[in-house]
Write a protein that holds these residues in place. Sequence first.
Motif, PDB file in Angstrom:
ATOM      1  N   PRO A 102      46.118  47.062  38.230  1.00 30.34           N
ATOM      2  CA  PRO A 102      47.451  47.503  38.664  1.00 30.34           C
ATOM      3  C   PRO A 102      47.427  48.040  40.100  1.00 30.34           C
ATOM      4  O   PRO A 102      46.449  48.648  40.535  1.00 30.34           O
ATOM      5  CB  PRO A 102      47.793  48.625  37.673  1.00 30.34           C
ATOM      6  N   ILE A 103      48.520  47.805  40.823  1.00 27.72           N
ATOM      7  CA  ILE A 103      48.641  48.209  42.230  1.00 27.72           C
ATOM      8  C   ILE A 103      48.325  49.693  42.412  1.00 27.72           C
ATOM      9  O   ILE A 103      47.610  50.064  43.341  1.00 27.72           O
ATOM     10  CB  ILE A 103      50.060  47.904  42.768  1.00 27.72           C
ATOM     11  N   MET A 104      48.827  50.543  41.524  1.00 24.71           N
ATOM     12  CA  MET A 104      48.591  51.985  41.681  1.00 24.71           C
ATOM     13  C   MET A 104      47.105  52.323  41.575  1.00 24.71           C
ATOM     14  O   MET A 104      46.637  53.272  42.189  1.00 24.71           O
ATOM     15  CB  MET A 104      49.405  52.791  40.673  1.00 24.71           C
ATOM     16  N   HIS A 105      46.343  51.531  40.823  1.00 23.85           N
ATOM     17  CA  HIS A 105      44.897  51.733  40.744  1.00 23.85           C
ATOM     18  C   HIS A 105      44.211  51.116  41.959  1.00 23.85           C
ATOM     19  O   HIS A 105      43.289  51.710  42.519  1.00 23.85           O
ATOM     20  CB  HIS A 105      44.331  51.104  39.476  1.00 23.85           C
ATOM     21  N   LEU A 106      44.663  49.951  42.345  1.00 19.71           N
ATOM     22  CA  LEU A 106      44.052  49.223  43.458  1.00 19.71           C
ATOM     23  C   LEU A 106      44.094  50.034  44.751  1.00 19.71           C
ATOM     24  O   LEU A 106      43.142  50.038  45.523  1.00 19.71           O
ATOM     25  CB  LEU A 106      44.763  47.879  43.631  1.00 19.71           C
ATOM     26  N   LYS A 107      45.191  50.759  44.961  1.00 17.67           N
ATOM     27  CA  LYS A 107      45.344  51.565  46.179  1.00 17.67           C
ATOM     28  C   LYS A 107      44.295  52.670  46.279  1.00 17.67           C
ATOM     29  O   LYS A 107      44.047  53.180  47.359  1.00 17.67           O
ATOM     30  CB  LYS A 107      46.745  52.172  46.242  1.00 17.67           C
ATOM     31  N   GLN A 108      43.688  53.031  45.150  1.00 20.68           N
ATOM     32  CA  GLN A 108      42.685  54.097  45.129  1.00 20.68           C
ATOM     33  C   GLN A 108      41.253  53.565  45.284  1.00 20.68           C
ATOM     34  O   GLN A 108      40.307  54.347  45.306  1.00 20.68           O
ATOM     35  CB  GLN A 108      42.804  54.890  43.828  1.00 20.68           C
ATOM     36  N   LEU A 109      41.120  52.258  45.388  1.00 21.28           N
ATOM     37  CA  LEU A 109      39.806  51.629  45.498  1.00 21.28           C
ATOM     38  C   LEU A 109      39.535  51.193  46.938  1.00 21.28           C
ATOM     39  O   LEU A 109      40.469  51.023  47.716  1.00 21.28           O
ATOM     40  CB  LEU A 109      39.736  50.427  44.546  1.00 21.28           C
ATOM     41  N   PRO A 110      38.261  51.002  47.285  1.00 21.10           N
ATOM     42  CA  PRO A 110      37.938  50.570  48.648  1.00 21.10           C
ATOM     43  C   PRO A 110      38.431  49.151  48.911  1.00 21.10           C
ATOM     44  O   PRO A 110      38.724  48.401  47.980  1.00 21.10           O
ATOM     45  CB  PRO A 110      36.417  50.646  48.698  1.00 21.10           C
ATOM     46  N   ASN A 111      38.515  48.807  50.180  1.00 15.41           N
ATOM     47  CA  ASN A 111      38.916  47.460  50.573  1.00 15.41           C
ATOM     48  C   ASN A 111      37.999  47.010  51.703  1.00 15.41           C
ATOM     49  O   ASN A 111      38.015  47.626  52.759  1.00 15.41           O
ATOM     50  CB  ASN A 111      40.371  47.461  51.034  1.00 15.41           C
ATOM     51  N   PRO A 112      37.179  46.002  51.480  1.00  9.92           N
ATOM     52  CA  PRO A 112      37.049  45.142  50.304  1.00  9.92           C
ATOM     53  C   PRO A 112      36.247  45.835  49.199  1.00  9.92           C
ATOM     54  O   PRO A 112      35.696  46.912  49.398  1.00  9.92           O
ATOM     55  CB  PRO A 112      36.287  43.934  50.837  1.00  9.92           C
ATOM     56  N   ILE A 113      36.203  45.151  48.063  1.00  6.22           N
ATOM     57  CA  ILE A 113      35.400  45.614  46.937  1.00  6.22           C
ATOM     58  C   ILE A 113      34.365  44.552  46.600  1.00  6.22           C
ATOM     59  O   ILE A 113      34.529  43.380  46.922  1.00  6.22           O
ATOM     60  CB  ILE A 113      36.252  45.895  45.672  1.00  6.22           C
ATOM     61  N   GLN A 114      33.320  44.991  45.945  1.00  5.74           N
ATOM     62  CA  GLN A 114      32.410  44.058  45.293  1.00  5.74           C
ATOM     63  C   GLN A 114      32.903  43.995  43.856  1.00  5.74           C
ATOM     64  O   GLN A 114      33.088  45.030  43.218  1.00  5.74           O
ATOM     65  CB  GLN A 114      30.977  44.565  45.341  1.00  5.74           C
ATOM     66  N   PHE A 115      33.144  42.799  43.356  1.00  3.92           N
ATOM     67  CA  PHE A 115      33.688  42.631  42.004  1.00  3.92           C
ATOM     68  C   PHE A 115      32.642  41.934  41.156  1.00  3.92           C
ATOM     69  O   PHE A 115      32.346  40.753  41.349  1.00  3.92           O
ATOM     70  CB  PHE A 115      34.991  41.820  42.070  1.00  3.92           C
ATOM     71  N   ASP A 116      32.033  42.697  40.237  1.00  8.72           N
ATOM     72  CA  ASP A 116      31.068  42.134  39.299  1.00  8.72           C
ATOM     73  C   ASP A 116      31.832  41.617  38.086  1.00  8.72           C
ATOM     74  O   ASP A 116      32.579  42.369  37.454  1.00  8.72           O
ATOM     75  CB  ASP A 116      30.052  43.191  38.852  1.00  8.72           C
ATOM     76  N   THR A 117      31.660  40.349  37.777  1.00  7.73           N
ATOM     77  CA  THR A 117      32.323  39.725  36.634  1.00  7.73           C
ATOM     78  C   THR A 117      31.276  39.389  35.582  1.00  7.73           C
ATOM     79  O   THR A 117      30.273  38.748  35.884  1.00  7.73           O
ATOM     80  CB  THR A 117      33.052  38.436  37.059  1.00  7.73           C
ATOM     81  N   LEU A 118      31.530  39.852  34.374  1.00 13.40           N
ATOM     82  CA  LEU A 118      30.621  39.594  33.254  1.00 13.40           C
ATOM     83  C   LEU A 118      31.392  38.877  32.166  1.00 13.40           C
ATOM     84  O   LEU A 118      32.504  39.289  31.815  1.00 13.40           O
ATOM     85  CB  LEU A 118      30.041  40.908  32.729  1.00 13.40           C
TER      86      LEU A 118
END
Length: 98
Positions: A42-58
Motif C-alpha cells: 500500500p502507498i501509505m506503507h511504501l512512503k515509509q520505505l527507502p527508494n530504491p529497495i531490494q525486493f527479495d521474492t520467495l
Amino acid sequence: MESIQLFMKFMGQHSDTVIDKRKISFESTELYQDEIDEKLIPIMHLKQLPNPIQFDTLLYEDDKGNDWIAGIVVNPATNIREYIVLIHNGQPIVNEFL
C-alpha cells in the motif's frame, strides 16, 4: 539466508503448512517505488520505505498445490529487512513492517 528464515517464520505463524526449505525459490531485485504495484505494498506503507529497495521474492508451492509468495523489502543501504508481504494463492494475507 536471512530472508528464507523470515519466510519460514511467517509461514509457521500464518499457515499449518510444513515447509521443505529445499523447495523454496528465491530471487532478489532492486526496484524503485514507482515500479511497485500498490496492491502489493500500500502507498501509505511504501512512503515509509527507502527508494530504491531490494525486493527479495520467495516462492513456495505446498503439497496441496497452494502458492505462497513472500516479498521482503530490504534496505540496500543497511541490509536490514524492513517489510514483508505474504501472498496465498494470489491474495495478500500479511502486509507489515518488521
